[in-house]
Design a protein around this motif. Structure first.
Motif, PDB file in Angstrom:
ATOM      1  N   PRO A 227       0.672  -1.424   0.225  1.00  0.00           N
ATOM      2  CA  PRO A 227       0.063   0.123  -0.120  1.00  0.00           C
ATOM      3  C   PRO A 227       0.994   1.194  -0.033  1.00  0.00           C
ATOM      4  O   PRO A 227       0.255   2.403  -0.561  1.00  0.00           O
ATOM      5  N   CYS A 228       1.961   1.314   0.536  1.00  0.00           N
ATOM      6  CA  CYS A 228       2.767   2.385   0.774  1.00  0.00           C
ATOM      7  C   CYS A 228       3.420   2.687  -0.496  1.00  0.00           C
ATOM      8  O   CYS A 228       3.536   3.760  -1.230  1.00  0.00           O
ATOM      9  N   VAL A 229       3.866   1.724  -1.155  1.00  0.00           N
ATOM     10  CA  VAL A 229       4.251   1.863  -2.907  1.00  0.00           C
ATOM     11  C   VAL A 229       3.224   2.357  -3.729  1.00  0.00           C
ATOM     12  O   VAL A 229       3.432   3.598  -4.387  1.00  0.00           O
ATOM     13  N   ALA A 230       2.041   2.017  -3.276  1.00  0.00           N
ATOM     14  CA  ALA A 230       0.678   2.623  -4.270  1.00  0.00           C
ATOM     15  C   ALA A 230       0.675   4.037  -4.003  1.00  0.00           C
ATOM     16  O   ALA A 230       0.393   4.839  -4.794  1.00  0.00           O
ATOM     17  N   MET A 231       0.671   4.208  -2.575  1.00  0.00           N
ATOM     18  CA  MET A 231       0.453   5.720  -2.276  1.00  0.00           C
ATOM     19  C   MET A 231       1.860   6.679  -2.456  1.00  0.00           C
ATOM     20  O   MET A 231       1.533   8.184  -1.941  1.00  0.00           O
ATOM     21  N   GLY A 232       2.667   6.200  -3.089  1.00  0.00           N
ATOM     22  CA  GLY A 232       3.878   6.985  -3.293  1.00  0.00           C
ATOM     23  C   GLY A 232       4.919   7.290  -2.160  1.00  0.00           C
ATOM     24  O   GLY A 232       5.333   8.546  -2.284  1.00  0.00           O
ATOM     25  N   ILE A 233       4.771   6.422  -1.343  1.00  0.00           N
ATOM     26  CA  ILE A 233       5.796   6.642  -0.177  1.00  0.00           C
ATOM     27  C   ILE A 233       6.986   5.848  -0.341  1.00  0.00           C
ATOM     28  O   ILE A 233       6.960   4.780  -0.755  1.00  0.00           O
ATOM     29  N   PRO A 234       8.265   6.424  -0.015  1.00  0.00           N
ATOM     30  CA  PRO A 234       9.381   5.599  -0.346  1.00  0.00           C
ATOM     31  C   PRO A 234       9.332   4.516   0.944  1.00  0.00           C
ATOM     32  O   PRO A 234       9.011   4.884   1.987  1.00  0.00           O
ATOM     33  N   VAL A 235       9.895   3.311   0.448  1.00  0.00           N
ATOM     34  CA  VAL A 235       9.907   1.988   0.943  1.00  0.00           C
ATOM     35  C   VAL A 235      11.001   1.377   1.158  1.00  0.00           C
ATOM     36  O   VAL A 235      11.604   1.113   0.217  1.00  0.00           O
ATOM     37  N   VAL A 236      11.572   0.834   2.316  1.00  0.00           N
ATOM     38  CA  VAL A 236      12.490  -0.222   2.437  1.00  0.00           C
ATOM     39  C   VAL A 236      11.923  -1.292   2.992  1.00  0.00           C
ATOM     40  O   VAL A 236      11.585  -1.318   4.034  1.00  0.00           O
ATOM     41  N   LEU A 237      12.063  -2.346   1.974  1.00  0.00           N
ATOM     42  CA  LEU A 237      11.516  -3.793   2.543  1.00  0.00           C
ATOM     43  C   LEU A 237      12.356  -4.620   2.810  1.00  0.00           C
ATOM     44  O   LEU A 237      13.145  -5.065   2.082  1.00  0.00           O
ATOM     45  N   ALA A 238      12.533  -4.970   4.243  1.00  0.00           N
ATOM     46  CA  ALA A 238      13.532  -5.781   4.477  1.00  0.00           C
ATOM     47  C   ALA A 238      13.159  -6.725   5.619  1.00  0.00           C
ATOM     48  O   ALA A 238      12.604  -6.487   6.670  1.00  0.00           O
ATOM     49  N   ARG A 239      13.491  -8.078   5.532  1.00  0.00           N
ATOM     50  CA  ARG A 239      12.830  -9.120   6.353  1.00  0.00           C
ATOM     51  C   ARG A 239      13.749 -10.063   6.358  1.00  0.00           C
ATOM     52  O   ARG A 239      14.863 -10.247   5.687  1.00  0.00           O
ATOM     53  N   ARG A 240      13.440 -11.237   6.997  1.00  0.00           N
ATOM     54  CA  ARG A 240      14.440 -12.393   7.200  1.00  0.00           C
ATOM     55  C   ARG A 240      14.578 -13.395   6.235  1.00  0.00           C
ATOM     56  O   ARG A 240      15.529 -14.016   6.188  1.00  0.00           O
ATOM     57  N   ASP A 241      13.826 -13.375   5.210  1.00  0.00           N
ATOM     58  CA  ASP A 241      13.670 -14.264   4.107  1.00  0.00           C
ATOM     59  C   ASP A 241      12.983 -13.782   2.935  1.00  0.00           C
ATOM     60  O   ASP A 241      12.393 -12.912   2.909  1.00  0.00           O
ATOM     61  N   ARG A 242      13.206 -14.397   1.521  1.00  0.00           N
ATOM     62  CA  ARG A 242      12.553 -14.200   0.480  1.00  0.00           C
ATOM     63  C   ARG A 242      11.164 -14.984   0.399  1.00  0.00           C
ATOM     64  O   ARG A 242      11.148 -15.836  -0.455  1.00  0.00           O
ATOM     65  N   ASP A 243      10.199 -14.878   1.087  1.00  0.00           N
ATOM     66  CA  ASP A 243       9.097 -15.517   1.150  1.00  0.00           C
ATOM     67  C   ASP A 243       8.395 -15.598  -0.196  1.00  0.00           C
ATOM     68  O   ASP A 243       8.373 -14.614  -0.930  1.00  0.00           O
ATOM     69  N   ASP A 244       7.617 -16.513  -0.554  1.00  0.00           N
ATOM     70  CA  ASP A 244       7.086 -16.753  -1.884  1.00  0.00           C
ATOM     71  C   ASP A 244       5.859 -15.745  -2.062  1.00  0.00           C
ATOM     72  O   ASP A 244       5.642 -15.030  -3.151  1.00  0.00           O
ATOM     73  N   ARG A 245       5.578 -15.100  -1.047  1.00  0.00           N
ATOM     74  CA  ARG A 245       4.470 -14.113  -1.257  1.00  0.00           C
ATOM     75  C   ARG A 245       4.846 -12.802  -1.757  1.00  0.00           C
ATOM     76  O   ARG A 245       3.887 -11.932  -1.986  1.00  0.00           O
ATOM     77  N   PHE A 246       6.200 -12.778  -1.678  1.00  0.00           N
ATOM     78  CA  PHE A 246       6.746 -11.557  -2.089  1.00  0.00           C
ATOM     79  C   PHE A 246       7.217 -11.550  -3.657  1.00  0.00           C
ATOM     80  O   PHE A 246       7.843 -10.842  -3.910  1.00  0.00           O
TER      81      PHE A 246
END
Length: 330
Positions: A227-246
């Motif tokens: 949703p933040c990408v959609a709203m034009g907000i800078p995003v850093v997406l950082a997590r423990r793994d590359r889950d298939d949902r991503f």
């Protein structure tokens, strides 16, 4: 004159009696679909909420239901009153597909939320394409915020904040950041109508915070990043793994995992996704009409989601040079 009802998913969690918290990101999905239907000029009086976790018990009037989000085995079989509109569909397990092949064959091509789900349909020779997540259709904020604050939004399970991520967040961001825990305790499941409204209101509060106050959002969560990408907000997406949902959003922005935390580009910028958003809305409209999506709109989705991930998993000592090539340093 009878008007066809259009359904969006609610999340009441009656399939898990032990649940004690809920993911507010599910309610963000519900809000996004309602707004999309409004954009498509569907009257609010004709829009109904239907619980994902008791779909097979549905006994209401006939409805075209937007099947977005994650679905588990207990969601099926669908009753005859529900006409599924597969847009942003994610299968929790392959058994969702294997146990319901006739349903998916009848309604193919299936609009999937991510490439991993599409690959499962491909494996079983069911036509599918990637639409991305419905939350990518949320409205872009009108202008960047002035004197905004960083927001760090996280959850539970795979959505927790990694300790070594915190160690790599620049001090000015970390010191000024507002923390959002995008889960909420509940006293009982399934949620009643009042609890669903409360979660919707909380989800809207978080969306308003991100849209109106965030200078940058740091998160491991799909339903914060999307949703933040959609709203034009800078995003850093950082997590423990590359889950298939991503495996759709990773075509739009990097998904950093611990091996890359020290190389995160903290000068993240807003992404331009209005053309993608328009194509997604057009495809959803055609599916609701029972028509074939326009080739040009499908091409936009294909160019976006069939591209290689923005950031591949590191494979060599050339990682540093690769980061500089992808992002540059300003």
């Amino acid at each position: 004159m009878h008007t066809q009802k259009i359904g969006y998913l609610e999340f009441r969690y009656g399939n898990n009696a032990k649940r004690r918290t809920v993911n507010v990101g599910d309610n963000i999905q519900s809000i996004a679909v309602r707004r999309l239907l409004n954009r498509l000029n569907i009257e609010r009086a004709n829009v109904v909420g239907i619980d994902r976790d008791s779909l097979r018990e549905y006994e209401g009037e006939p409805v075209k239901l937007i099947m977005n989000g994650c679905f588990h085995d207990e969601c099926f079989p669908l009753p005859p009153q529900i006409q599924p509109i597969f847009f942003g569909f994610n299968a929790e397990t392959e058994s969702v597909i294997t146990k319901n092949k006739a349903l998916f064959q009848k309604h193919q091509p299936i609009g999937c939320r991510d490439n991993a789900t599409k690959r499962m349909f491909d494996k079983h020779r069911i036509a599918a394409f990637v639409t991305g997540c419905a939350t990518l259709t949320l409205e872009r904020r009108e202008k960047p915020v002035v004197d905004g604050k960083p927001v760090i939004a996280f959850g539970a399970g795979s959505g927790v904040l990694q300790q070594n991520l915190l160690e790599n967040i620049p001090k000015p961001i970390l010191e000024d950041a507002r923390l959002v825990y995008q889960r909420e305790p509940v006293s009982a499941v399934p949620l009643n109508d009042g609890a669903v409204k409360k979660m919707d209101a909380l989800a809207q509060t978080y969306l308003d915070l991100y849209k109106n106050e965030a200078s940058i959002v740091v998160t491991p969560l799909l339903h914060v990043a999307s949703p933040c990408v959609a709203m034009g907000i800078p995003v850093v997406l950082a997590r423990r793994d590359r889950d298939d949902r991503f495996t759709a959003i990773d075509r739009l922005l990097p998904v950093y995992t611990p091996a890359e935390f020290s190389s995160i580009d903290w000068t993240a910028h807003a992404h331009e996704v209005e053309a993608l958003k328009g194509a997604m809305a057009n495809v959803a409209e055609k599916l609701l009409q029972g028509a074939k999506p326009v080739a040009g709109d499908l091409a936009v989705l294909s160019r976006t989601f069939e591209a290689a991930p923005v950031l591949q998993a590191p494979r060599s000592s050339k990682l540093g040079r690769r980061f500089r090539k992808i992002f540059g340093r300003r």
